[in-house]
Write a protein that holds these residues in place. Structure first.
Motif, PDB file in Angstrom:
ATOM      1  N   CYS A 164      17.886  38.697  18.486  1.00 40.82           N
ATOM      2  CA  CYS A 164      18.766  39.575  19.409  1.00 40.82           C
ATOM      3  C   CYS A 164      19.315  38.958  20.828  1.00 40.82           C
ATOM      4  N   ARG A 165      18.235  37.790  21.209  1.00 45.98           N
ATOM      5  CA  ARG A 165      18.683  37.492  22.493  1.00 45.98           C
ATOM      6  C   ARG A 165      19.849  36.530  22.281  1.00 45.98           C
ATOM      7  N   GLY A 166      20.181  35.744  21.252  1.00 46.53           N
ATOM      8  CA  GLY A 166      21.180  35.096  20.996  1.00 46.53           C
ATOM      9  C   GLY A 166      22.441  35.440  21.306  1.00 46.53           C
ATOM     10  N   PRO A 167      23.016  36.391  20.298  1.00 46.06           N
ATOM     11  CA  PRO A 167      21.996  36.572  19.190  1.00 46.06           C
ATOM     12  C   PRO A 167      22.374  35.494  18.051  1.00 46.06           C
ATOM     13  N   SER A 168      21.538  35.309  17.313  1.00 45.70           N
ATOM     14  CA  SER A 168      21.459  34.313  16.057  1.00 45.70           C
ATOM     15  C   SER A 168      21.499  35.264  14.776  1.00 45.70           C
ATOM     16  N   PHE A 169      21.601  34.635  13.798  1.00 43.41           N
ATOM     17  CA  PHE A 169      21.541  35.435  12.457  1.00 43.41           C
ATOM     18  C   PHE A 169      20.999  34.419  11.557  1.00 43.41           C
ATOM     19  N   ASP A 170      20.346  35.041  10.478  1.00 43.85           N
ATOM     20  CA  ASP A 170      19.677  34.084   9.226  1.00 43.85           C
ATOM     21  C   ASP A 170      19.505  34.867   8.130  1.00 43.85           C
ATOM     22  N   THR A 171      19.224  34.618   7.140  1.00 47.09           N
ATOM     23  CA  THR A 171      18.890  35.497   5.920  1.00 47.09           C
ATOM     24  C   THR A 171      17.484  34.968   5.509  1.00 47.09           C
ATOM     25  N   VAL A 172      16.550  35.849   4.932  1.00 47.78           N
ATOM     26  CA  VAL A 172      15.469  35.746   4.381  1.00 47.78           C
ATOM     27  C   VAL A 172      15.334  36.222   3.023  1.00 47.78           C
ATOM     28  N   PRO A 173      14.912  35.339   2.053  1.00 49.76           N
ATOM     29  CA  PRO A 173      15.079  35.847   0.625  1.00 49.76           C
ATOM     30  C   PRO A 173      13.967  36.927   0.303  1.00 49.76           C
ATOM     31  N   LEU A 174      14.366  37.836  -0.907  1.00 51.04           N
ATOM     32  CA  LEU A 174      13.286  38.848  -0.760  1.00 51.04           C
ATOM     33  C   LEU A 174      12.993  38.569  -2.202  1.00 51.04           C
ATOM     34  N   PRO A 175      11.544  38.638  -2.451  1.00 51.62           N
ATOM     35  CA  PRO A 175      10.855  38.427  -3.964  1.00 51.62           C
ATOM     36  C   PRO A 175      11.559  39.440  -4.883  1.00 51.62           C
ATOM     37  N   GLY A 176      11.440  38.796  -6.060  1.00 53.27           N
ATOM     38  CA  GLY A 176      12.022  39.654  -7.135  1.00 53.27           C
ATOM     39  C   GLY A 176      11.247  40.890  -7.294  1.00 53.27           C
ATOM     40  N   GLY A 177      11.823  42.065  -7.758  1.00 52.93           N
ATOM     41  CA  GLY A 177      11.038  43.180  -8.101  1.00 52.93           C
ATOM     42  C   GLY A 177      11.100  44.077  -6.940  1.00 52.93           C
ATOM     43  N   VAL A 178      11.495  44.105  -5.769  1.00 52.46           N
ATOM     44  CA  VAL A 178      11.447  44.797  -4.503  1.00 52.46           C
ATOM     45  C   VAL A 178      12.313  45.843  -4.746  1.00 52.46           C
ATOM     46  N   GLN A 179      12.172  46.875  -4.364  1.00 49.99           N
ATOM     47  CA  GLN A 179      12.942  48.145  -4.471  1.00 49.99           C
ATOM     48  C   GLN A 179      12.871  48.868  -3.231  1.00 49.99           C
ATOM     49  N   PHE A 180      14.017  49.490  -2.820  1.00 51.23           N
ATOM     50  CA  PHE A 180      14.029  50.585  -1.686  1.00 51.23           C
ATOM     51  C   PHE A 180      14.158  51.877  -1.975  1.00 51.23           C
ATOM     52  N   TRP A 181      13.456  52.722  -1.517  1.00 51.99           N
ATOM     53  CA  TRP A 181      13.902  54.304  -1.731  1.00 51.99           C
ATOM     54  C   TRP A 181      14.094  54.816  -0.506  1.00 51.99           C
ATOM     55  N   ILE A 182      15.129  55.538  -0.066  1.00 50.42           N
ATOM     56  CA  ILE A 182      15.515  56.312   1.078  1.00 50.42           C
ATOM     57  C   ILE A 182      15.243  57.891   0.761  1.00 50.42           C
ATOM     58  N   PHE A 183      14.502  58.494   1.661  1.00 57.41           N
ATOM     59  CA  PHE A 183      14.329  59.885   1.723  1.00 57.41           C
ATOM     60  C   PHE A 183      14.976  60.432   3.056  1.00 57.41           C
ATOM     61  N   ASN A 184      16.005  61.078   2.856  1.00 56.34           N
ATOM     62  CA  ASN A 184      17.124  61.508   4.011  1.00 56.34           C
ATOM     63  C   ASN A 184      16.462  63.114   4.334  1.00 56.34           C
ATOM     64  N   ALA A 216      23.242  40.073  -0.729  1.00 58.42           N
ATOM     65  CA  ALA A 216      22.352  40.628  -1.746  1.00 58.42           C
ATOM     66  C   ALA A 216      21.020  39.694  -2.095  1.00 58.42           C
ATOM     67  N   GLU A 217      20.141  40.482  -2.249  1.00 54.37           N
ATOM     68  CA  GLU A 217      18.609  39.780  -2.631  1.00 54.37           C
ATOM     69  C   GLU A 217      18.100  39.143  -1.408  1.00 54.37           C
ATOM     70  N   HIS A 218      18.485  39.506  -0.051  1.00 57.30           N
ATOM     71  CA  HIS A 218      17.925  38.917   0.973  1.00 57.30           C
ATOM     72  C   HIS A 218      18.002  40.125   2.082  1.00 57.30           C
ATOM     73  N   LEU A 219      17.082  39.724   2.939  1.00 60.60           N
ATOM     74  CA  LEU A 219      17.160  40.504   4.372  1.00 60.60           C
ATOM     75  C   LEU A 219      17.890  39.704   5.268  1.00 60.60           C
ATOM     76  N   VAL A 220      18.305  40.476   6.478  1.00 62.01           N
ATOM     77  CA  VAL A 220      19.051  39.661   7.625  1.00 62.01           C
ATOM     78  C   VAL A 220      18.053  39.554   8.695  1.00 62.01           C
ATOM     79  N   PHE A 221      17.613  38.387   9.263  1.00 59.97           N
ATOM     80  CA  PHE A 221      16.977  38.144  10.462  1.00 59.97           C
ATOM     81  C   PHE A 221      17.969  37.880  11.507  1.00 59.97           C
ATOM     82  N   ILE A 222      17.362  38.799  12.576  1.00 60.64           N
ATOM     83  CA  ILE A 222      18.444  38.569  13.885  1.00 60.64           C
ATOM     84  C   ILE A 222      17.303  38.402  14.845  1.00 60.64           C
TER      85      ILE A 222
END
Length: 382
Positions: free
Chosen positions: A189-209, A181-187
């Motif tokens: 893919c060559r490893g693969p290796s995984f990390d998280t990147v904090p999202l600044p506050g106030g960011v919202q996502f909308w999906i239009f399907n 929560a409140e993060h993006l996942v950074f991958i």
């Protein structure tokens, strides 16, 4: 959802489950078709998920039920045949069973299995990876193993590649498995290796399907995969992530126009992922938004996995106040558009976009406001 699922399990099977697992859908934030090319990607696990309830059986039968379908898939312990038609959804948990065996893990014998979801299918939110990971965790609950997240992600991808038949990279399963929560996942893919990147506050996502979707297994995804591998061979690299923009330009004639465009998209998209990480560290959401929209334009013109419907949504969204950037999310060829917004873009603004789309295409798009969420996990066990 957990209580609803448990009650439905009791109704369907006449007893309580022994475990309930959950795995989220995901937004492909940026990094379109870079994963199987050995590149980097950013994604976000969302607050829409697949839930699985499970309990063992003593007779060796495996009964798969989806809460939104009447017909069960009832198989013997030795039956792992691909399902077709209305039962094809069961290929995802069946693929997980074959992956467990292929990767040397214990495979559960008989069980009753019930899946329930609020992830729209065909929307580019990877309901497939969600059901794979939720299934894997449920099966591990029966065998008593406690795998790490890398293992669960690997099993989900193996199921998708080798049983379902989609040559995807690690993005979908990786984000569903490592979401926070409140993060993006950074991958990487060559490893693969995984990390998280904090999202600044106030960011919202909308999906239009758009509800327009070519099934990925119908050949379009596989065709792009083959084109990328062919381009890498011409460039003399193992994967396109090893190529530079200068190499791509120098080999344009040898590549031919189609392979050139595919390679250019992938190499430049990997650079956009790097740029997004840097901009997020500086909390520069304006720059992040520019990169998101640039990613869509590249998908539209170079990778050619966009559609008229997706392009219209991006054009309409970026004209709205509060929309910082917009792009297709997922494999493309239909599906959904993601918009990153501030609070200035609200339900009334989303309604304007929905109405404009309906006037243009005479069909209603589905609109989802999403938040980030944690990744796959067991929610309850007896």
């Amino acid at each position: 959802m957990q209580q609803t699922l448990s009650a439905e399990f009791q109704k369907r099977f006449g007893r309580a489950p022994v475990a309930v697992t959950r795995a989220p859908g995901r937004i492909e934030f940026i990094g379109n078709h870079t994963d199987y090319n050995g590149g980097t990607v950013l994604g976000a696990a969302i607050d829409r998920a697949v839930w699985v309830a499970i309990a063992p059986r003593g007779d060796g039968r495996r009964r798969f039920v989806s809460a939104d379908r009447e017909d069960a898939v009832d198989l013997g312990v030795a039956e792992l045949s691909r399902q077709v038609g209305g039962k094809s959804w069961a290929n995802y948990p069946l693929g997980v069973l074959t992956a467990l065996e292929a990767l040397g893990r214990q495979v559960p014998a008989g069980f009753d299995y019930l899946a329930m979801t609020d992830v729209p299918s065909g929307a580019g939110l990877s309901s497939s990876a969600a059901i794979e990971l939720a299934s894997a965790l449920a099966f591990f609950e029966l065998t008593g193993e406690q795998p790490d997240r890398e293992t669960v992600v690997k099993i989900g991808r193996h199921a998708e590649n080798h049983f379902v038949g989609v040559p995807c990279g690690i993005l979908d399963q990786g984000v569903s498995g490592f979401g926070r929560a409140e993060h993006l996942v950074f991958i990487d893919c060559r490893g693969p290796s995984f990390d998280t990147v904090p999202l600044p506050g106030g960011v919202q996502f909308w999906i239009f399907n758009t509800h327009t979707k070519h099934a990925l297994v119908d050949g379009l995804y596989a065709a792009r995969h083959a084109e990328c591998m062919a381009a890498a061979k011409v460039l003399g690299v193992a994967l396109l992530a090893d190529a530079t923009p200068e190499q791509v330009e120098a080999h344009r004639a040898a590549l031919g126009e189609t392979s050139y465009k595919r390679a250019k998209h992938v190499v430049e998209e990997i650079a956009r992922v790097t740029g997004c990480v840097a901009a997020l560290e500086k909390r520069d959401l304006g720059r992040v938004g520019e990169l998101l929209t640039a990613s869509h334009r590249s998908s539209q013109r170079l990778f050619e996995n966009s559609t008229a419907e997706l392009d219209f949504l991006v054009d309409t969204l970026i004209a709205e106040n509060g929309v910082q950037g917009a792009r297709l999310t997922g494999g493309g060829f239909g599906g959904a558009v993601m918009a990153m917004t501030s609070g200035a873009f609200d339900a009334r603004a989303a309604e304007r976009v929905r109405a404009a789309y309906a006037r243009k295409f005479h069909v209603e798009p589905e609109v989802l406001a999403c938040r980030t969420a944690d990744g796959a996990k067991t929610m309850w066990r007896a």
